[in-house]
Design a protein around this motif. Structure first.
Motif, short mmCIF file in Angstrom:
data_model
loop_
_atom_site.label_atom_id
_atom_site.label_comp_id
_atom_site.label_asym_id
_atom_site.label_seq_id
_atom_site.Cartn_x
_atom_site.Cartn_y
_atom_site.Cartn_z
N MET A 11 13.34 -5.20 -0.74
CA MET A 11 14.71 -4.86 -0.41
C MET A 11 14.80 -4.27 1.00
O MET A 11 15.74 -4.53 1.72
N ARG A 12 13.80 -3.50 1.39
CA ARG A 12 13.83 -2.89 2.72
C ARG A 12 13.68 -3.92 3.82
O ARG A 12 14.12 -3.71 4.95
N GLU A 13 13.04 -5.04 3.52
CA GLU A 13 12.78 -6.06 4.52
C GLU A 13 13.92 -7.05 4.67
O GLU A 13 13.91 -7.88 5.58
N SER A 14 14.92 -7.00 3.79
CA SER A 14 16.02 -7.97 3.85
C SER A 14 16.87 -7.72 5.09
O SER A 14 17.00 -6.59 5.56
N PRO A 15 17.48 -8.77 5.64
CA PRO A 15 18.34 -8.60 6.83
C PRO A 15 19.55 -7.74 6.50
O PRO A 15 20.05 -7.74 5.38
N ARG A 16 20.01 -6.99 7.47
CA ARG A 16 21.13 -6.07 7.29
C ARG A 16 22.42 -6.71 7.75
O ARG A 16 22.44 -7.63 8.56
N CYS A 17 23.52 -6.17 7.27
CA CYS A 17 24.85 -6.72 7.51
C CYS A 17 25.21 -6.66 8.99
O CYS A 17 25.50 -7.66 9.61
N GLY A 18 25.25 -5.50 9.58
CA GLY A 18 25.55 -5.38 11.00
C GLY A 18 27.02 -5.33 11.34
O GLY A 18 27.38 -5.22 12.51
N ALA A 19 27.93 -5.38 10.37
CA ALA A 19 29.36 -5.27 10.66
C ALA A 19 29.65 -3.85 11.13
O ALA A 19 29.00 -2.90 10.72
N LYS A 20 30.62 -3.71 12.01
CA LYS A 20 30.95 -2.39 12.53
C LYS A 20 31.78 -1.62 11.51
O LYS A 20 32.75 -2.12 10.97
N THR A 21 31.37 -0.38 11.24
CA THR A 21 32.08 0.46 10.28
C THR A 21 33.13 1.29 10.99
O THR A 21 33.24 1.26 12.22
N MET A 65 33.12 4.39 11.44
CA MET A 65 32.46 5.41 12.26
C MET A 65 31.93 4.82 13.57
O MET A 65 31.51 5.55 14.45
N GLY A 66 31.93 3.50 13.68
CA GLY A 66 31.44 2.85 14.88
C GLY A 66 29.99 2.40 14.78
O GLY A 66 29.48 1.73 15.66
N ASN A 67 29.32 2.77 13.70
CA ASN A 67 27.94 2.35 13.47
C ASN A 67 27.94 0.97 12.81
O ASN A 67 28.96 0.48 12.36
N SER A 68 26.75 0.36 12.75
CA SER A 68 26.68 -0.91 12.05
C SER A 68 26.38 -0.67 10.58
O SER A 68 25.69 0.29 10.22
N CYS A 69 26.91 -1.52 9.73
CA CYS A 69 26.70 -1.41 8.28
C CYS A 69 25.23 -1.66 7.99
O CYS A 69 24.62 -2.57 8.55
N GLN A 70 24.66 -0.88 7.11
CA GLN A 70 23.24 -1.00 6.79
C GLN A 70 22.99 -1.63 5.43
O GLN A 70 21.86 -1.64 4.96
N GLY A 102 21.72 -16.10 2.57
CA GLY A 102 22.34 -17.26 3.20
C GLY A 102 23.51 -16.91 4.10
O GLY A 102 24.14 -17.79 4.66
N ARG A 103 23.83 -15.62 4.24
CA ARG A 103 24.95 -15.19 5.07
C ARG A 103 24.50 -14.05 5.97
O ARG A 103 23.43 -13.48 5.80
N LYS A 104 25.36 -13.71 6.94
CA LYS A 104 25.03 -12.64 7.87
C LYS A 104 25.68 -11.32 7.51
O LYS A 104 25.40 -10.31 8.15
N ARG A 105 26.56 -11.30 6.53
CA ARG A 105 27.30 -10.08 6.17
C ARG A 105 27.04 -9.71 4.71
O ARG A 105 26.68 -10.55 3.89
N CYS A 106 27.28 -8.43 4.40
CA CYS A 106 27.13 -7.96 3.03
C CYS A 106 28.34 -8.37 2.19
O CYS A 106 29.30 -8.92 2.71
N ARG A 107 28.30 -8.06 0.92
CA ARG A 107 29.40 -8.46 0.03
C ARG A 107 30.70 -7.78 0.38
O ARG A 107 31.77 -8.30 0.11
#
Length: 77
Positions: free
Chosen positions: A1-11, A13-18, A24-29
């Protein structure tokens, strides 16, 4: 789970979503990776006023070519 790619969408707070991205996608659910999210295939709204049909685009392209050749002819005159 720790090695899976992260979402990266801006939250907010201005940080990227973790959160982990959906496979098969670049964003989380939560940020658009869920099944059924996103725009429907084929943008029917673009055809509402007939500005983006193939014929309309070709017509505008033809008009631009005519105007460009007319301007070139006037510049050479």
């Amino acid at each position: 789970m720790r090695e899976s790619p992260r979402c990266g969408a801006k939250t907010r707070m201005g940080n990227s979503c973790q959160s982990p991205a959906v496979s098969g996608r670049k964003r989380c659910r939560m940020h658009g990776g869920a099944k059924g999210s996103g725009a429907p295939l084929g943008n029917q709204n673009a055809l509402k006023h007939c500005e983006y049909t193939r014929e309309a685009k070709e017509f505008r392209k033809h008009i631009r070519r005519l105007l460009r050749s007319g301007n070139e002819m006037l510049d050479n005159f």
